[in-house]
Design an enzyme around this catalytic site. Structure first.
Site, PDB file in Angstrom:
ATOM      1  N   HIS A 306      32.254  35.624  49.319  1.00 54.59           N
ATOM      2  CA  HIS A 306      32.068  34.792  48.121  1.00 54.59           C
ATOM      3  C   HIS A 306      30.656  34.995  47.590  1.00 54.59           C
ATOM      4  O   HIS A 306      29.720  35.160  48.367  1.00 54.59           O
ATOM      5  CB  HIS A 306      32.269  33.304  48.456  1.00 54.59           C
ATOM      6  CG  HIS A 306      32.592  32.475  47.269  1.00 54.59           C
ATOM      7  ND1 HIS A 306      31.617  32.001  46.431  1.00 54.59           N
ATOM      8  CD2 HIS A 306      33.769  32.081  46.747  1.00 54.59           C
ATOM      9  CE1 HIS A 306      32.190  31.313  45.458  1.00 54.59           C
ATOM     10  NE2 HIS A 306      33.493  31.337  45.620  1.00 54.59           N
ATOM     11  N   ASP A 363      41.082  31.580  48.722  1.00 55.97           N
ATOM     12  CA  ASP A 363      42.316  32.368  48.564  1.00 55.97           C
ATOM     13  C   ASP A 363      42.919  32.806  49.890  1.00 55.97           C
ATOM     14  O   ASP A 363      44.028  33.345  49.911  1.00 55.97           O
ATOM     15  CB  ASP A 363      42.013  33.612  47.705  1.00 55.97           C
ATOM     16  CG  ASP A 363      41.640  33.208  46.290  1.00 55.97           C
ATOM     17  OD1 ASP A 363      40.560  33.588  45.826  1.00 55.97           O
ATOM     18  OD2 ASP A 363      42.433  32.471  45.671  1.00 55.97           O
TER      19      ASP A 363
END
Ligand code: SDX
Length: 429
Positions: A306, A363
């Site tokens: 991320h 996700d």
């Protein structure tokens, strides 16, 4: 703590103001930089650049903190609902009973598409990706409300926002039914937001879908956890388009397109495809992890890493627990969940991932829940878009309400050919 930053350039010193956020984030305000120094800044991917000040969502990536309007995501996911959280994001405060009722009623009253929209669905091939349909149909829907097409205006914001938030769900469900050759199921006023979506997706003309409370709650949680995430790629896109004073639906359609990419919202679909590949290969994931570490493989461990979180994504923690609970409640066992857990354990022991602070993101496990809910993999990013809609609407409103808002127009450093003359085609080498 100084409230200025000094910059030494070509023997001169320039003082630039330092801005502190409400959570003590620090920023150097460079609004006067080019005028005073002739220089601009360069920041590929905007990893160090704040595009705006915002009061909507706070993330501390080092500590794995996420708050919507100051309220921790852990509390909202436990105590709130997607629609109550949507109200919080859009209007800044948790609603009282009357406000929540009015908001919910507005969504119910605006759940239907204009009937002529059905012709547009006929124009897509059966295998059209639902994200392509979603972005197209959001813009198409606005054509049936002339007031929506005009310059963004405050007076009509509430109804425009309600139409968009309600209809994104209807468009998504209609596209799913069309892709399967199934009859369209219209929204039912008796059902609340998430239940109505499941009804439109899975009911039949002869019988309504059996709405299990744990299924409705799990999808509502998925929507809530995706509702906003400060200046991510798709939200920054929505703000970019909103800064030109385009209408809300045009901004949302642009956000859908940005979200579609596999490095962003498309990752939830890519994670499941990755897990399925591993499952079908009979590998336990070890070969895949080696490939993900090899730059030449072109493979990444999807659902990992991320730009902001250099710690565990707090949403991933919540989804992982919800995943286990839902599968146990539904008495479902999914081999892909076991593979995902093995991958996570292996990666979090591997220095390649640990040294780069790569952890599971939102996700990584969300697709497992959506599979258990019977949502097809090509619809996963559409589910993300439905969830993210309140965040996009809230960011649009922040620009609409800002009298000092300017059009977003980044600069560049030119690296192309310097001055040269036109050469006629007969003279070219
Ligand atoms: C979302 O911004 C948001 O808030 C997004 C989001 C939201 O709610 O809106 O949180 C939703 O988009 C989550 C992210 C979903 N995408 C994925 O899961 C795709 C896989 N992840 C990567 O592509 C990547 O981690 C990104 C895109 C998420 C972040 O990319 P960055 O910040 O540009 O990081 P990077 O590519 O510069 O990586 C730094 C290093 C590199 O290695 P080195 O050059 O240092 O050797 O880490 C490596 C990368 O190669 N790396 C990975 C990796 N992610 C980063 N290596 C293998 N697998 C990965 N997943």
């Amino acid at each position: 703590m100084s409230n200025t930053a000094n910059l030494e350039l070509e023997g001169k010193t320039y003082s630039l103001p330092v801005v502190s956020g409400s959570e003590n984030e620090k920023a150097i305000a460079i609004g006067s930089l080019r005028d005073t120094t002739g220089y601009i800044t360069l920041d590929d991917g905007y990893g160090n650049t704040g595009s705006c000040s915002s009061k909507i969502t706070f993330i501390d990536g080092e500590k794995g903190i996420l708050r919507y309007r100051g309220i921790p995501i852990e509390e909202l996911s436990e105590k709130s609902s997607f629609i109550e959280t949507a109200y919080l994001l859009i209007y800044g405060e948790l609603p009282d009973h009357a406000q929540l009722r009015a908001f919910s009623d507005l969504l119910t009253q605006n759940a239907n598409l204009h009937e002529d929209m059905k012709h547009h669905f006929e124009g897509f091939p059966p295998n059209a990706h639902p994200m392509a349909i979603l972005s197209a149909m959001i813009n198409a829907s606005s054509c049936f409300y002339p007031g929506l097409m005009g310059r963004a205006n405050k007076e009509r914001f509430d109804i425009h926002a309600a139409r968009l938030l309600s209809q994104v769900r209807t468009i998504a469900a209609f596209s799913y039914r069309k892709s399967r050759g199934l009859p369209t199921m219209y929204p039912k006023p008796v059902y609340k937001y998430t239940a109505n979506f499941l009804h439109m997706m899975f009911s039949e003309p002869y019988q309504d879908y059996q709405l299990k409370p744990e299924v409705v709650k799990a999808l509502d949680l998925i929507f809530l956890l995706h509702a906003d995430h400060e200046q991510n790629c798709s939200t920054a896109t929505v703000r970019m388009v909103a800064s030109s004073q385009a209408n809300l639906f045009a901004c949302a359609a642009a956000g859908v397109c940005a979200l579609w990419g596999p490095l962003h919202g498309g990752a939830n679909q890519a994670v499941i495809e990755m897990l399925q590949d591993i499952h079908e290969s009979g590998d336990d994931g070890s070969r895949f992890i080696q490939a993900a570490k090899d730059k030449n493989s072109g493979q990444k461990l999807m659902g990992f890493g991320h730009r902001v979180y250099k710690n565990y994504d707090p949403r991933a923690k919540i989804i992982k627990v919800a995943c286990d609970n839902l599968l146990n409640t539904l008495h479902v066992s999914d081999p892909l969940l076991d593979i995902a857990k093995h991958l996570e354990e292996a990666a979090l022991r591997d220095d390649y991932f640990v040294s780069r602070k790569l952890y599971p993101n939102v996700d990584f496990y969300s697709g497992i829940i959506m599979r258990a809910l019977g949502i097809p993999v090509e619809m996963f990013t559409v589910i993300f878009a439905i969830g993210r809609m309140p965040g996009w609407i809230a960011n649009f409103k922040e620009i609409l309400d800002d009298p000092k808002s300017r059009i977003y127009r980044p600069r560049q450093v030119y690296q192309g050919p310097t001055l040269r003359p036109y050469v006629s085609i007969d003279q070219r080498p």
